[in-house]
Design an enzyme around this catalytic site. Structure first.
Site, mmCIF file in Angstrom:
data_model
loop_
_atom_site.group_PDB
_atom_site.id
_atom_site.type_symbol
_atom_site.label_atom_id
_atom_site.label_comp_id
_atom_site.label_asym_id
_atom_site.label_seq_id
_atom_site.Cartn_x
_atom_site.Cartn_y
_atom_site.Cartn_z
ATOM 1 N N GLY A 101 0.811 -1.211 0.000
ATOM 2 C CA GLY A 101 0.000 0.000 0.000
ATOM 3 C C GLY A 101 0.841 1.255 0.000
ATOM 4 N N ASP A 112 1.187 -12.128 6.076
ATOM 5 C CA ASP A 112 1.803 -11.230 5.091
ATOM 6 C C ASP A 112 3.139 -10.695 5.592
ATOM 7 O OD1 ASP A 112 -0.273 -9.978 6.840
ATOM 8 O OD2 ASP A 112 0.635 -8.130 6.124
HETATM 9 P P1 AMP Z 1 2.201 -3.618 7.850
HETATM 10 O O1 AMP Z 1 1.420 -3.664 9.115
HETATM 11 O O2 AMP Z 1 3.152 -2.443 7.754
HETATM 12 O O3 AMP Z 1 2.868 -4.918 7.539
HETATM 13 O O4 AMP Z 1 1.134 -3.349 6.702
HETATM 14 C C1 AMP Z 1 -0.031 -4.085 6.513
HETATM 15 C C2 AMP Z 1 -0.702 -3.625 5.253
HETATM 16 O O5 AMP Z 1 -1.156 -2.278 5.368
HETATM 17 C C3 AMP Z 1 0.153 -3.663 4.015
HETATM 18 O O6 AMP Z 1 -0.669 -4.017 2.948
HETATM 19 C C4 AMP Z 1 0.640 -2.234 3.905
HETATM 20 O O7 AMP Z 1 1.007 -1.901 2.585
HETATM 21 C C5 AMP Z 1 -0.573 -1.471 4.353
HETATM 22 N N1 AMP Z 1 -0.230 -0.152 4.932
HETATM 23 C C6 AMP Z 1 0.332 0.103 6.150
HETATM 24 N N2 AMP Z 1 0.448 1.417 6.347
HETATM 25 C C7 AMP Z 1 -0.010 2.046 5.232
HETATM 26 C C8 AMP Z 1 -0.152 3.416 4.814
HETATM 27 N N3 AMP Z 1 0.215 4.430 5.599
HETATM 28 N N4 AMP Z 1 -0.667 3.638 3.596
HETATM 29 C C9 AMP Z 1 -1.059 2.643 2.793
HETATM 30 N N5 AMP Z 1 -0.966 1.348 3.131
HETATM 31 C C10 AMP Z 1 -0.448 1.037 4.327
HETATM 32 MG MG MG Z 2 3.741 -5.960 6.294
#
Ligand code: AMP
Ligand code: MG
Length: 475
Positions: A94, A253
């Site tokens: 994202g 993931d």
């Molecule tokens: P994470 O918890 O960082 O592993 O992210 C989990 C999901 O949320 C993934 O698909 C990330 O790309 C998305 N994500 C986390 N933070 C953001 C953000 N600020 N903008 C867009 N997508 C995000």
């Molecule tokens: Mg992640």
């Protein structure tokens, strides 16, 4: 080498070419005022990148994704995942981009950005990242690497000059990280859930050729792929446990196929030994507590096995039988890796049997818990002969096994990124002072060498800090 004499960086597109169905062409957002905050010169050297060039405007353009080689094909990767046990069919990058693969002595290493702007996978997110969490990932991943734990690496953090709206307004940043690949359990779940068997086979072949080439020669290559990931993850989680590391968001993931630690969000090292330790503010049930990590890894690997079923045998019942037998290998592999690690931490030779090492280690943990003893420093103190009364009887038995206390100093770290030190370094950095961050980075990247003048870096958090420390993810 990835860099030609004219300093052109060559970025491959193997992933985008071999599995285009889950690679979405995308561009990084412009950074209005890019400022290099930290650059990993030794990693740059390993990658064949010229560190002084990376500090130039063109180099920084690469590190934020806005000045790429002409033939680069940056992509956002699609993946699904189980988050805290709940199925999310479409996650994906994202706020991240795979810029491409750098060739390092014939093997590809992903060059990847985090915080580079919204992508079609952003859902409600802004696509951005703040300086604090990106420097945190840099610090903790480099500490893990220095401890010999497989992990994605951090190449740089660049402040973007953009404002990021969280609870307050924060300064934005982009992290550049490097990995054997960014394939996750969730990548396989994404393709399997779409029912695309032919794409799944190509994805599996891609993973085999990048990470486990020997699996291609096996009778059943996709079962061999599963076995290899199970073995790699069993070894990885054992190393986390031995180091007192709590990942914090072990969603599917966030679990790699390569066996590298990935996605440093609400992670932290435990001070006092306690299996219930949780740092993440959103993990209210303790699903990802320290002591649950081996069981959660096995759960995630079961999700990978489910995703691979269609490739393993046409007869589903036979496929289930085969993957069940593979998954049953996890506890034995984990326990063997943990016991081998404890043998090293306790300085015991191969003459002491595995069962004896395992029992002695488990008894030690039972003593550590009620004492709330600091886990990391306990082993250094033990090697130095400093044993508190509650451990005396245990230590007498241990001494009887003839431990090599000098060898213990080479495997038990003096310095880990302790939470209070990380917070201190990040607060200063976000206020514009990088000096405490740089000092902490120097200390934790040489974790076994005790240095005069750095005593406070080896000590547990002051009482008023430790117990209520929480980390926040998604920032
Ligand atoms: P994470 O918890 O960082 O592993 O992210 C989990 C999901 O949320 C993934 O698909 C990330 O790309 C998305 N994500 C986390 N933070 C953001 C953000 N600020 N903008 C867009 N997508 C995000
Ligand atoms: Mg992640």
């Amino acid at each position: 080498m990835s860099i030609a004499p004219d300093r052109t960086v060559v970025l491959g597109h193997r992933f985008a070419t071999e599995v285009p169905e889950i690679a979405l062409r995308w561009q990084a957002e412009a950074a209005p005022d890019p400022r290099l905050l930290v650059l990993n010169e030794s990693l740059a050297l390993e990658l064949g990148l010229d560190a002084s060039w990376l500090r130039s405007p063109d180099g920084i353009g690469l590190l934020v994704g806005t000045a790429l080689p002409a033939d680069a094909e940056p992509v956002a990767q699609g993946y699904a995942g189980h988050q805290f046990g709940g199925w999310v069919p479409r996650l994906g990058d994202g706020r991240a981009l795979l810029l491409g693969e750098l060739d390092v002595d014939g093997s590809p290493r992903d060059l990847h950005l985090k915080g580079s702007g919204r992508t079609p996978f952003a859902r409600g997110g802004d696509g951005l990242a703040a300086i604090g969490p990106m420097l945190r990932e840099y610090l903790v991943s480099e500490a893990m690497h220095a401890l010999g734990i497989p992990t994605t690496r951090s190449l740089s953090v660049v402040g973007t000059g953009r404002t990021v709206q969280r609870e307050t307004e924060l300064d934005g940043a982009v992290l550049a990280r490097v990995a054997a690949s960014h394939l996750r359990v969730g990548s396989f779940q994404y393709v399997a859930a779409a029912g695309e068997l032919e794409v799944l086979r190509r994805l599996a072949d891609h993973a085999i050729s990048r990470h486990y080439p020997a699996a291609a020669e096996a009778d059943n290559p996709y079962l061999a792929l599963l076995d290899s990931v199970i073995a790699a993850q069993a070894g990885l989680i054992a190393q986390w446990m031995l180091a007192g590391f709590v990942h914090g968001v072990m969603n599917t993931d966030n679990m790699t196929i390569s066996g590298e630690t990935i996605d440093y969000g609400p992670c932290a090292f435990m001070d006092a030994f306690d299996p219930k330790t949780v740092f993440s503010s959103i993990d209210s049930w303790g699903r990802y507590a320290y002591g649950n990590q081996p069981a959660i890894a096995a759960w995630n690997l079961t999700r990978l096995a489910e995703a691979l079923l269609g490739l393993i045998d046409d007869d589903q019942e036979r496929a289930i039988e085969l993957v069940t037998a593979s998954l049953q290998q996890f506890p034995g592999r984990y326990s063997a890796a943990w016991t081998a690690g404890m043998r090293r931490k306790l300085g015991l030779s191969d003459e002491v049997g595995d069962a004896e090492v395992q029992q002695l280690s488990e008894e030690l943990l039972e003593l550590l818990e009620p004492e709330q003893a600091d886990y990391t420093s306990f082993f250094r103190r033990l090697a130095a002969g400093a044993v508190e009364p509650p451990f005396e009887a245990w230590a007498t038995r241990w001494r009887g096994m003839g431990p090599d206390v000098e060898a213990m100093q080479r495997v038990n770290p003096v310095y880990i990124p302790r939470n209070h030190l990380v917070e201190e370094a990040l607060s200063a950095a976000t206020a514009g002072d990088m000096e405490p961050f740089e000092r902490l980075l120097r200390v934790i990247t040489s974790p076994y060498d005790e240095r005069p003048g750095f005593e406070r870096y080896a000590e547990p958090a002051p009482d008023d800090f430790g117990r209520c420390f929480q980390t926040f993810c998604g920032t």
